[in-house]
Enzyme design. Structure first.
Site, PDB file in Angstrom:
ATOM      1  N   THR A  87       1.286 -13.939  -0.349  1.00  0.00           N
ATOM      2  CA  THR A  87      -0.226 -13.916   0.000  1.00  0.00           C
ATOM      3  C   THR A  87      -0.996 -15.298  -0.796  1.00  0.00           C
ATOM      4  O   THR A  87      -0.759 -15.129  -1.855  1.00  0.00           O
ATOM      5  CB  THR A  87      -0.972 -12.742  -0.632  1.00  0.00           C
ATOM      6  OG1 THR A  87      -0.094 -11.547  -0.063  1.00  0.00           O
ATOM      7  CG2 THR A  87      -2.327 -12.544  -0.228  1.00  0.00           C
ATOM      8  N   LYS A 162      -4.705 -10.819   6.792  1.00  0.00           N
ATOM      9  CA  LYS A 162      -4.549 -10.041   5.257  1.00  0.00           C
ATOM     10  C   LYS A 162      -5.716  -9.848   4.534  1.00  0.00           C
ATOM     11  O   LYS A 162      -6.070  -8.722   4.048  1.00  0.00           O
ATOM     12  CB  LYS A 162      -3.201 -10.654   4.717  1.00  0.00           C
ATOM     13  CG  LYS A 162      -3.163 -10.262   3.476  1.00  0.00           C
ATOM     14  CD  LYS A 162      -1.922  -9.389   2.912  1.00  0.00           C
ATOM     15  CE  LYS A 162      -2.009  -8.832   1.457  1.00  0.00           C
ATOM     16  NZ  LYS A 162      -1.031  -8.155   1.282  1.00  0.00           N
ATOM     17  N   LYS A 237      -6.967 -10.453  -6.706  1.00  0.00           N
ATOM     18  CA  LYS A 237      -6.445 -11.705  -6.289  1.00  0.00           C
ATOM     19  C   LYS A 237      -6.779 -11.879  -4.673  1.00  0.00           C
ATOM     20  O   LYS A 237      -7.219 -12.881  -4.310  1.00  0.00           O
ATOM     21  CB  LYS A 237      -4.821 -11.765  -6.257  1.00  0.00           C
ATOM     22  CG  LYS A 237      -4.281 -12.798  -5.285  1.00  0.00           C
ATOM     23  CD  LYS A 237      -2.570 -12.914  -5.353  1.00  0.00           C
ATOM     24  CE  LYS A 237      -2.030 -13.887  -4.446  1.00  0.00           C
ATOM     25  NZ  LYS A 237      -0.581 -13.830  -4.395  1.00  0.00           N
TER      26      LYS A 237
HETATM   27  P1  NAD Z   1       6.520 -11.445  -8.484  1.00  0.00           P
HETATM   28  O1  NAD Z   1       5.620 -12.366  -9.613  1.00  0.00           O
HETATM   29  O2  NAD Z   1       7.062 -10.461  -8.972  1.00  0.00           O
HETATM   30  O3  NAD Z   1       7.532 -12.357  -7.793  1.00  0.00           O
HETATM   31  C1  NAD Z   1       7.170 -13.994  -7.764  1.00  0.00           C
HETATM   32  C2  NAD Z   1       8.452 -14.547  -8.074  1.00  0.00           C
HETATM   33  O4  NAD Z   1       8.286 -15.919  -7.572  1.00  0.00           O
HETATM   34  C3  NAD Z   1       8.952 -14.393  -9.628  1.00  0.00           C
HETATM   35  O5  NAD Z   1      10.125 -13.750  -9.683  1.00  0.00           O
HETATM   36  C4  NAD Z   1       8.870 -16.064 -10.015  1.00  0.00           C
HETATM   37  O6  NAD Z   1       9.623 -16.300 -10.778  1.00  0.00           O
HETATM   38  C5  NAD Z   1       8.951 -16.727  -8.748  1.00  0.00           C
HETATM   39  N1  NAD Z   1       8.460 -18.055  -8.796  1.00  0.00           N
HETATM   40  C6  NAD Z   1       7.594 -18.655  -9.444  1.00  0.00           C
HETATM   41  N2  NAD Z   1       7.382 -20.005  -9.122  1.00  0.00           N
HETATM   42  C7  NAD Z   1       8.585 -20.284  -8.579  1.00  0.00           C
HETATM   43  C8  NAD Z   1       9.279 -21.562  -8.122  1.00  0.00           C
HETATM   44  N3  NAD Z   1       8.507 -22.501  -8.207  1.00  0.00           N
HETATM   45  N4  NAD Z   1      10.168 -21.528  -7.535  1.00  0.00           N
HETATM   46  C9  NAD Z   1      11.121 -20.471  -7.450  1.00  0.00           C
HETATM   47  N5  NAD Z   1      10.501 -19.322  -7.786  1.00  0.00           N
HETATM   48  C10 NAD Z   1       9.357 -19.044  -8.216  1.00  0.00           C
HETATM   49  O7  NAD Z   1       5.307 -11.242  -7.447  1.00  0.00           O
HETATM   50  P2  NAD Z   1       5.460 -10.144  -6.275  1.00  0.00           P
HETATM   51  O8  NAD Z   1       4.791  -8.700  -6.537  1.00  0.00           O
HETATM   52  O9  NAD Z   1       6.923 -10.144  -5.807  1.00  0.00           O
HETATM   53  O10 NAD Z   1       4.584 -10.847  -5.297  1.00  0.00           O
HETATM   54  C11 NAD Z   1       4.972 -11.753  -4.373  1.00  0.00           C
HETATM   55  C12 NAD Z   1       3.656 -12.204  -3.426  1.00  0.00           C
HETATM   56  O11 NAD Z   1       3.497 -11.074  -2.633  1.00  0.00           O
HETATM   57  C13 NAD Z   1       2.703 -12.229  -3.911  1.00  0.00           C
HETATM   58  O12 NAD Z   1       2.183 -13.466  -3.196  1.00  0.00           O
HETATM   59  C14 NAD Z   1       1.795 -11.040  -3.756  1.00  0.00           C
HETATM   60  O13 NAD Z   1       0.453 -11.386  -3.793  1.00  0.00           O
HETATM   61  C15 NAD Z   1       2.245 -10.598  -2.570  1.00  0.00           C
HETATM   62  N6  NAD Z   1       2.303  -9.081  -2.180  1.00  0.00           N
HETATM   63  C16 NAD Z   1       2.466  -8.498  -3.402  1.00  0.00           C
HETATM   64  C17 NAD Z   1       2.679  -7.035  -3.242  1.00  0.00           C
HETATM   65  C18 NAD Z   1       2.923  -6.089  -4.511  1.00  0.00           C
HETATM   66  O14 NAD Z   1       2.886  -4.819  -4.291  1.00  0.00           O
HETATM   67  N7  NAD Z   1       3.680  -6.658  -5.505  1.00  0.00           N
HETATM   68  C19 NAD Z   1       2.371  -6.403  -2.121  1.00  0.00           C
HETATM   69  C20 NAD Z   1       1.791  -7.404  -1.055  1.00  0.00           C
HETATM   70  C21 NAD Z   1       1.879  -8.783  -1.112  1.00  0.00           C
END
Ligand code: NAD
Length: 290
Positions: A87, A162, A237
């Protein structure tokens, strides 16, 4: 299919595992060094992307997406598709799609709803922006990771869908919670309030499917002491992204702005970021008029 998967956090790891379990060859990279066993681990994002037919990113925000895209686009095979499921802000999604097109690559912005439960169960909903050919390439992957993929039009439109949806959700959740808190103070039983509103014109997903009152309506995070679910910090966010987009597009969104301010206070001043976003109800119930 040969797939690169970059960003293996709470959402990315189970999504990548589902693709591997379905027989795809998935090479993963995360800066945290956490790559699930079913994947082969790459030493860099560029290495994960190189030779892949589809490269999936699941990253925290638009700035990180732009940085990762700058690294992987030159490493990708011509004709391959960059499928961003994070997102992020609409402007970043559109900028990355334009860079991909210049490099002879397809690009889709495909943010999800369904949370970590949906990611594990393979029941996410994808809201997708980008061209038809790229959508067709990614369609079999959407079928594995999710239950529904809606093609919303050109690049950026997935992110637009979204944040518009979640702006409605933030506003209706606040309205539902403040109405419950008012009902409490008027001596109206919460079950009676639910029975009336859920079948009257005040109904919404927040009331009917995700009722913020414990013990009332279908099971929801309220019944688990507001453990998320959908954390208030993630709602904040998405609301901030909606306001950033509204500013860029010169759209008038006063209710979205009010919801953003209230969730900002809830998360940053009141320390409720890791509570479910429906924990607005005990917040209102515990307050009087200033
Ligand atoms: P998270 O923080 O658990 O995962 C993000 C991952 O990206 C981390 O493991 C981090 O180490 C990695 N990362 C950061 N910078 C990086 C880079 N330069 N190269 C490679 N890896 C890198 O977050 P999440 O909960 O998995 O969410 C991911 C996305 O999905 C976000 O944009 C969030 O808004 C969206 N989202 C999350 C949810 C939820 O319920 N968690 C629901 C819908 C959407």
């Amino acid at each position: 299919m040969k797939i690169g998967f970059i960003g293996l956090g709470n959402m990315g790891a189970p999504m990548a595992q589902n693709l591997a379990a379905a027989g795809h060859t998935v090479t993963g990279f995360d800066v945290a060094g956490t790559v699930p066993e079913a994947l082969s681990a790459a030493a860099s994002a560029a290495e994960a992307a190189s030779g892949a037919e589809v490269v999936i990113t699941m990253l925290p925000n638009g700035a990180i997406l732009r940085a990762v895209a700058a690294e992987i686009l030159p490493a990708m095979t011509k004709g391959a598709v960059l499928l961003d499921c994070s997102t992020v802000d609409v402007a970043s999604a559109r900028a990355v799609a334009a860079q991909a097109a210049e490099a002879g690559l397809g690009a889709l912005d495909a943010p999800v709803s369904g949370g970590t439960g949906g990611a594990s169960a393979g029941t996410l909903t994808f809201m997708v922006g980008g061209d038809e050919a790229a959508f067709a390439t990614a369609a079999p992957l959407f079928d594995i990771m999710g239950q529904k993929a809606v093609h919303c039009g050109a690049a950026g439109n997935g992110q637009a869908a979204k944040i518009c949806n979640n702006m409605i959700l933030g506003v209706t959740m606040i309205a539902t919670c403040e109405a419950f808190a008012l009902a409490d103070k008027l001596g109206l039983d919460r079950q009676a309030m639910f029975d009336v509103v859920s079948t009257s014109s005040g109904y919404s997903w927040s009331m009917n499917a995700y009722c913020p009152a414990p013990g009332v309506g279908p099971e929801s995070p309220a019944d688990r002491d507001y453990a998320p679910g959908f954390a208030a910090a993630l709602m904040l966010k998405d609301l901030r992204l909606s306001q950033q987009a509204a500013e860029d597009a010169e759209a008038d969104t006063p209710m979205g702005a009010a919801a953003t301010a209230l969730y900002g206070q809830f998360v940053e001043e009141e320390g409720a970021g890791d509570k479910d976003f429906s924990a607005m109800l005990p917040r209102f119930a515990g307050k009087g008029r200033d």
